[in-house]
Design an enzyme around this catalytic site. Structure first.
Site, PDB file in Angstrom:
ATOM      1  N   LYS A  11       0.851  -1.201   0.000  1.00  0.00           N
ATOM      2  CA  LYS A  11       0.000   0.000   0.000  1.00  0.00           C
ATOM      3  C   LYS A  11       0.893   1.261   0.000  1.00  0.00           C
ATOM      4  O   LYS A  11       1.961   1.231  -0.608  1.00  0.00           O
ATOM      5  CB  LYS A  11      -0.969  -0.042   1.181  1.00  0.00           C
ATOM      6  CG  LYS A  11      -1.738  -1.366   1.231  1.00  0.00           C
ATOM      7  CD  LYS A  11      -2.884  -1.372   2.174  1.00  0.00           C
ATOM      8  CE  LYS A  11      -3.549  -2.746   2.134  1.00  0.00           C
ATOM      9  NZ  LYS A  11      -4.746  -2.833   2.939  1.00  0.00           N
ATOM     10  N   GLU A  97      -9.669  -0.796  -1.588  1.00  0.00           N
ATOM     11  CA  GLU A  97      -9.389   0.621  -1.327  1.00  0.00           C
ATOM     12  C   GLU A  97      -9.527   1.449  -2.596  1.00  0.00           C
ATOM     13  O   GLU A  97      -9.912   2.615  -2.553  1.00  0.00           O
ATOM     14  CB  GLU A  97      -7.995   0.755  -0.683  1.00  0.00           C
ATOM     15  CG  GLU A  97      -8.034   0.300   0.767  1.00  0.00           C
ATOM     16  CD  GLU A  97      -6.789  -0.420   1.263  1.00  0.00           C
ATOM     17  OE1 GLU A  97      -5.721  -0.245   0.671  1.00  0.00           O
ATOM     18  OE2 GLU A  97      -6.927  -1.173   2.258  1.00  0.00           O
ATOM     19  N   GLU A 167     -11.002 -10.745  -0.664  1.00  0.00           N
ATOM     20  CA  GLU A 167     -10.665  -9.920   0.493  1.00  0.00           C
ATOM     21  C   GLU A 167     -11.940  -9.299   1.059  1.00  0.00           C
ATOM     22  O   GLU A 167     -12.387  -8.250   0.572  1.00  0.00           O
ATOM     23  CB  GLU A 167      -9.699  -8.799   0.084  1.00  0.00           C
ATOM     24  CG  GLU A 167      -8.381  -9.286  -0.471  1.00  0.00           C
ATOM     25  CD  GLU A 167      -7.274  -8.252  -0.311  1.00  0.00           C
ATOM     26  OE1 GLU A 167      -6.235  -8.606   0.240  1.00  0.00           O
ATOM     27  OE2 GLU A 167      -7.461  -7.098  -0.714  1.00  0.00           O
ATOM     28  N   SER A 213      -6.181  -9.222   7.026  1.00  0.00           N
ATOM     29  CA  SER A 213      -5.611  -9.519   8.347  1.00  0.00           C
ATOM     30  C   SER A 213      -4.929 -10.884   8.420  1.00  0.00           C
ATOM     31  O   SER A 213      -4.986 -11.557   9.454  1.00  0.00           O
ATOM     32  CB  SER A 213      -6.681  -9.383   9.444  1.00  0.00           C
ATOM     33  OG  SER A 213      -7.130  -8.038   9.523  1.00  0.00           O
TER      34      SER A 213
HETATM   35  P1  PGA Z   1      -4.264  -6.422   5.558  1.00  0.00           P
HETATM   36  O1  PGA Z   1      -4.541  -5.935   4.054  1.00  0.00           O
HETATM   37  O2  PGA Z   1      -3.442  -7.690   5.456  1.00  0.00           O
HETATM   38  O3  PGA Z   1      -3.525  -5.301   6.196  1.00  0.00           O
HETATM   39  O4  PGA Z   1      -5.600  -6.684   6.176  1.00  0.00           O
HETATM   40  C1  PGA Z   1      -4.764  -6.847   3.016  1.00  0.00           C
HETATM   41  C2  PGA Z   1      -5.003  -6.122   1.721  1.00  0.00           C
HETATM   42  O5  PGA Z   1      -5.667  -5.064   1.733  1.00  0.00           O
HETATM   43  O6  PGA Z   1      -4.552  -6.560   0.647  1.00  0.00           O
END
Ligand code: PGA
Length: 252
Positions: A11, A97, A167, A213
């Protein structure tokens, strides 16, 4: 047999020095036994710095997004050709996102999927429901719409180059991981939908990652599920111990 793919989605995190240190540590310590593919998806601006560090390794470079046009007056965008030019082999498309904060639609994501495939870039196509959608019993309908909309016009021959990442939005960055039953159930639904749209052979070959997560503590259980073929890892991909701890959870 589908080969497990663990991908790190950094990210908008780290700086150049931290990015270099993380990649060096991963490359040094990741002993590929051929059972798992690894990919790292840093921010655009660090791709070129990191590409040479990954070049002779078994870790692939990926990007977090791209635009579907080849070139032109699209201020602030980055094309798939540019990603290939700096050494990317994967590109995350349709991350929640981008769908929910940046307003990407299935139609836009579909154009990106086609542009990536034409260039030989492998899309990691993300789908997943909001908490309210899960609570309203809409999970299957939501992921069906996202997946079929984003894959419109993709042929059976192209499908082996697609990776799907399930996800659930409520699990991303929240520490609330899906239960093994929840994950397996949606993964099996997605594989059945791929079979309906294509055929059993394609459905059996496409890798479906779980994301949301994922941590070293829960990776082993998730990765041992029948239809879970890897993980898309956000927060835990930013620390070498955590990321390689997840890789260590891949069933031997
Ligand atoms: P996270 O994000 O492992 O921090 O929950 C996963 C992702 O958005 O690909």
């Amino acid at each position: 047999m589908r080969k497990v793919l663990i991908a790190g989605n950094w990210k908008m995190n780290l700086n150049r020095q931290a990015a270099v240190s993380l990649v060096e540590a991963i490359v040094q310590r990741f002993a590929s036994e051929g059972t798992v593919d690894l990919a790292l998806c840093p921010p655009f601006v660090y791709l070129e710095t990191l590409a040479p560090l990954l070049k002779d390794s078994s870790v692939a470079l990926g990007a977090q997004n791209m635009y579907f046009e080849k070139s032109g007056a699209f201020t602030g965008e980055v094309s798939g050709e540019m990603l290939v030019d700096v050494g990317c082999r994967f590109v995350i498309l349709g991350h929640s996102e981008r769908r929910h904060i940046l307003g990407e639609t299935d139609a836009m994501i579909n154009q990106k999927v086609h542009a990536a495939l034409e260039l030989g870039l492998r899309p990691i196509l993300c789908v997943g429901e909001l908490l309210a959608e899960r609570e309203a019993g809409q999970t299957e309908a939501v992921v069906r719409q996202q997946m079929t909309g984003s894959l419109a016009g993709v042929s059976a021959d192209q499908m082996p180059n697609i990776v799907i990442a399930y996800e659930p939005v409520w699990a991303i960055g929240t520490g609330k991981v899906a239960t093994p039953e929840q994950a397996q159930s949606v993964h099996a639904d997605l594989r059945r939908m791929i079979e309906e749209c294509y055929n059993a052979q394609v459905a059996g070959a496409v890798r479906i990652q779980y994301g949301g997560s994922v941590k070293p503590e829960n990776a082993k259980e998730l990765l041992s599920l029948e239809d879970v073929d890897g993980a898309l890892v956000g927060g835990a991909s930013l620390k070498v111990e955590d990321f390689l701890g997840i890789v260590a959870g891949v069933p031997k």
